[in-house]
Design a protein around this motif. Sequence first.
Motif, PDB file in Angstrom:
ATOM      1  N   HIS A 286      51.115  66.911  45.277  1.00  0.00           N
ATOM      2  CA  HIS A 286      52.143  67.933  45.439  1.00  0.00           C
ATOM      3  C   HIS A 286      52.633  68.308  44.045  1.00  0.00           C
ATOM      4  O   HIS A 286      53.139  67.452  43.308  1.00  0.00           O
ATOM      5  CB  HIS A 286      53.302  67.389  46.287  1.00  0.00           C
ATOM      6  CG  HIS A 286      52.887  66.980  47.662  1.00  0.00           C
ATOM      7  ND1 HIS A 286      52.792  67.862  48.710  1.00  0.00           N
ATOM      8  CD2 HIS A 286      52.512  65.764  48.164  1.00  0.00           C
ATOM      9  CE1 HIS A 286      52.389  67.232  49.797  1.00  0.00           C
ATOM     10  NE2 HIS A 286      52.211  65.947  49.491  1.00  0.00           N
ATOM     11  N   TYR A 287      52.488  69.578  43.706  1.00  0.00           N
ATOM     12  CA  TYR A 287      52.795  70.029  42.334  1.00  0.00           C
ATOM     13  C   TYR A 287      53.890  71.091  42.366  1.00  0.00           C
ATOM     14  O   TYR A 287      53.898  71.981  43.226  1.00  0.00           O
ATOM     15  CB  TYR A 287      51.541  70.604  41.678  1.00  0.00           C
ATOM     16  CG  TYR A 287      51.775  71.233  40.337  1.00  0.00           C
ATOM     17  CD1 TYR A 287      52.137  70.453  39.238  1.00  0.00           C
ATOM     18  CD2 TYR A 287      51.639  72.609  40.155  1.00  0.00           C
ATOM     19  CE1 TYR A 287      52.348  71.027  37.993  1.00  0.00           C
ATOM     20  CE2 TYR A 287      51.854  73.186  38.912  1.00  0.00           C
ATOM     21  CZ  TYR A 287      52.217  72.394  37.837  1.00  0.00           C
ATOM     22  OH  TYR A 287      52.431  72.960  36.608  1.00  0.00           O
ATOM     23  N   SER A 288      54.817  70.999  41.417  1.00  0.00           N
ATOM     24  CA  SER A 288      55.868  72.014  41.328  1.00  0.00           C
ATOM     25  C   SER A 288      56.255  72.237  39.874  1.00  0.00           C
ATOM     26  O   SER A 288      56.139  71.333  39.040  1.00  0.00           O
ATOM     27  CB  SER A 288      57.101  71.590  42.134  1.00  0.00           C
ATOM     28  OG  SER A 288      57.673  70.403  41.591  1.00  0.00           O
ATOM     29  N   GLU A 289      56.678  73.464  39.583  1.00  0.00           N
ATOM     30  CA  GLU A 289      57.195  73.834  38.265  1.00  0.00           C
ATOM     31  C   GLU A 289      58.619  74.327  38.432  1.00  0.00           C
ATOM     32  O   GLU A 289      58.937  75.041  39.385  1.00  0.00           O
ATOM     33  CB  GLU A 289      56.339  74.929  37.627  1.00  0.00           C
ATOM     34  CG  GLU A 289      54.975  74.485  37.185  1.00  0.00           C
ATOM     35  CD  GLU A 289      54.269  75.570  36.375  1.00  0.00           C
ATOM     36  OE1 GLU A 289      54.969  76.307  35.639  1.00  0.00           O
ATOM     37  OE2 GLU A 289      53.042  75.682  36.482  1.00  0.00           O
ATOM     38  N   ARG A 290      59.478  73.983  37.440  1.00  0.00           N
ATOM     39  CA  ARG A 290      60.874  74.378  37.523  1.00  0.00           C
ATOM     40  C   ARG A 290      61.381  74.794  36.147  1.00  0.00           C
ATOM     41  O   ARG A 290      61.105  74.123  35.151  1.00  0.00           O
ATOM     42  CB  ARG A 290      61.738  73.217  38.039  1.00  0.00           C
ATOM     43  CG  ARG A 290      61.337  72.684  39.408  1.00  0.00           C
ATOM     44  CD  ARG A 290      62.063  71.406  39.720  1.00  0.00           C
ATOM     45  NE  ARG A 290      61.588  70.809  40.979  1.00  0.00           N
ATOM     46  CZ  ARG A 290      61.903  69.593  41.383  1.00  0.00           C
ATOM     47  NH1 ARG A 290      62.689  68.831  40.623  1.00  0.00           N
ATOM     48  NH2 ARG A 290      61.444  69.126  42.527  1.00  0.00           N
ATOM     49  N   ARG A 320      53.034  63.047  43.286  1.00  0.00           N
ATOM     50  CA  ARG A 320      53.895  64.223  43.128  1.00  0.00           C
ATOM     51  C   ARG A 320      54.049  64.489  41.635  1.00  0.00           C
ATOM     52  O   ARG A 320      54.499  63.608  40.886  1.00  0.00           O
ATOM     53  CB  ARG A 320      55.256  63.988  43.775  1.00  0.00           C
ATOM     54  CG  ARG A 320      56.214  65.192  43.648  1.00  0.00           C
ATOM     55  CD  ARG A 320      57.511  64.961  44.408  1.00  0.00           C
ATOM     56  NE  ARG A 320      57.259  64.831  45.834  1.00  0.00           N
ATOM     57  CZ  ARG A 320      57.108  65.864  46.670  1.00  0.00           C
ATOM     58  NH1 ARG A 320      57.157  67.099  46.194  1.00  0.00           N
ATOM     59  NH2 ARG A 320      56.904  65.650  47.955  1.00  0.00           N
ATOM     60  N   THR A 322      55.571  67.023  38.604  1.00  0.00           N
ATOM     61  CA  THR A 322      56.602  68.026  38.320  1.00  0.00           C
ATOM     62  C   THR A 322      56.574  68.362  36.833  1.00  0.00           C
ATOM     63  O   THR A 322      56.597  67.471  35.982  1.00  0.00           O
ATOM     64  CB  THR A 322      57.999  67.503  38.686  1.00  0.00           C
ATOM     65  OG1 THR A 322      58.019  67.112  40.057  1.00  0.00           O
ATOM     66  CG2 THR A 322      59.055  68.578  38.457  1.00  0.00           C
ATOM     67  N   SER A 324      58.780  70.710  34.278  1.00  0.00           N
ATOM     68  CA  SER A 324      60.043  71.450  34.289  1.00  0.00           C
ATOM     69  C   SER A 324      60.624  71.592  32.894  1.00  0.00           C
ATOM     70  O   SER A 324      60.249  70.885  31.952  1.00  0.00           O
ATOM     71  CB  SER A 324      61.060  70.736  35.201  1.00  0.00           C
ATOM     72  OG  SER A 324      61.280  69.406  34.760  1.00  0.00           O
ATOM     73  N   GLU A 368      57.588  59.434  33.339  1.00  0.00           N
ATOM     74  CA  GLU A 368      58.197  60.681  32.851  1.00  0.00           C
ATOM     75  C   GLU A 368      58.007  60.767  31.341  1.00  0.00           C
ATOM     76  O   GLU A 368      58.354  59.853  30.597  1.00  0.00           O
ATOM     77  CB  GLU A 368      59.681  60.736  33.178  1.00  0.00           C
ATOM     78  CG  GLU A 368      60.344  62.017  32.670  1.00  0.00           C
ATOM     79  CD  GLU A 368      61.843  62.016  32.833  1.00  0.00           C
ATOM     80  OE1 GLU A 368      62.310  62.469  33.903  1.00  0.00           O
ATOM     81  OE2 GLU A 368      62.543  61.550  31.906  1.00  0.00           O
TER      82      GLU A 368
END
Length: 375
Positions: A286-290, A320, A322, A324, A368
Amino acid sequence: MRDSQDLSTQDLSTQLLRGMRIAQTVIVLVILVGLNVPNLLANLGGYRVPWAGIASLGVFFVLAGIDAVLVARHRLWGRARWPVAVFLLVVTLGASLALHPAELSGPAHVTLGSAGWIAVLLFTGASLRGLLAVLGAHLLIVLGLLLATGRSDQVTLVAFATTAVAVTSFQLAVGLAGSALRAVAVQAAAAAEESARTVTADAVAAAVHTDREARYAELRAVALPLLRGIGDGTRSPADPEVQRAAALGAARLRRMFAEERDAADPLAAELATLIDIAERRGVEVHYSERGSRAIPPPDVCQGLLDEVGAGLLGAERTARVTLSGVERAVVLSVVSDAAEGRVVPGERTRADGSTVTTVVGGGRTWVEARWAPRS
């Protein structure tokens, strides 16, 4: 001895000017050996200090020899031309001062015509303004000496003007030809660079198109049977394996649609490659950019990816990811079910200024990596 100009233009100029420079070297050597040496030997009495005339002509031979070496090595005088031009004017002034005033416009004054040819050698492939400046300064020096020594009668001045026009016009014609070739070299280099950019862009576009076609074909091979199975009832949407396969396919589609944006973002592009590798191993990512963020330097990008790569590529079933922007910092994190031995818990600072925090527990691994540009 090269200028700080574009090397492709410089190299092309040297190649185009090579034939002319060989001809110039021959012309100068013929003038020095066939004309100046006999005149000097026959008129040494015109010098108050005879060795001054011999020394000045010897300097001209040395400069012509150095230019011949540069021609053979496919090089120009570059930044050295101006200091050498000033030295040339000093030598011609010294030789002129060593003459008896009556010989300033006579055959004993061998530097009067040959100094301009040395200047032509120096400024081949450079701006014509430089050659004009040196030729003008040389003629003004001789004219000033004529006036200072009382040689301002009409006959002397006409003889001087005739010699100056006859010799200098030929030298300027050769210098103008070199300047024209220089302009041609600039245009040819620009055309060659534009052609190279076009060819490279076409090759990259073809490679990207081929890669995308292969990836879409691979996706179709997975997605179409899944959709057909759901459509004809042979596969159930409630089946966890069907749901997982659908999630993997949807994630791949989202990244394919975002490829155009990622092309300008090397960190996101490389991260997408790592995610693709993980998914090919069957990991559900699951990949997301913020948020908005800076683009880190290449070495920092590689460091961030190295740090989170172990957690992502070590995942067994889920991860997962992320990416950002937090205030001024770029934050890349991975939470996965990677085995504990894959990473080393703790917090540390890398040489590039990024900080890495790793936490392992409860069957989950969190990595991180954070980097902020220095003020």
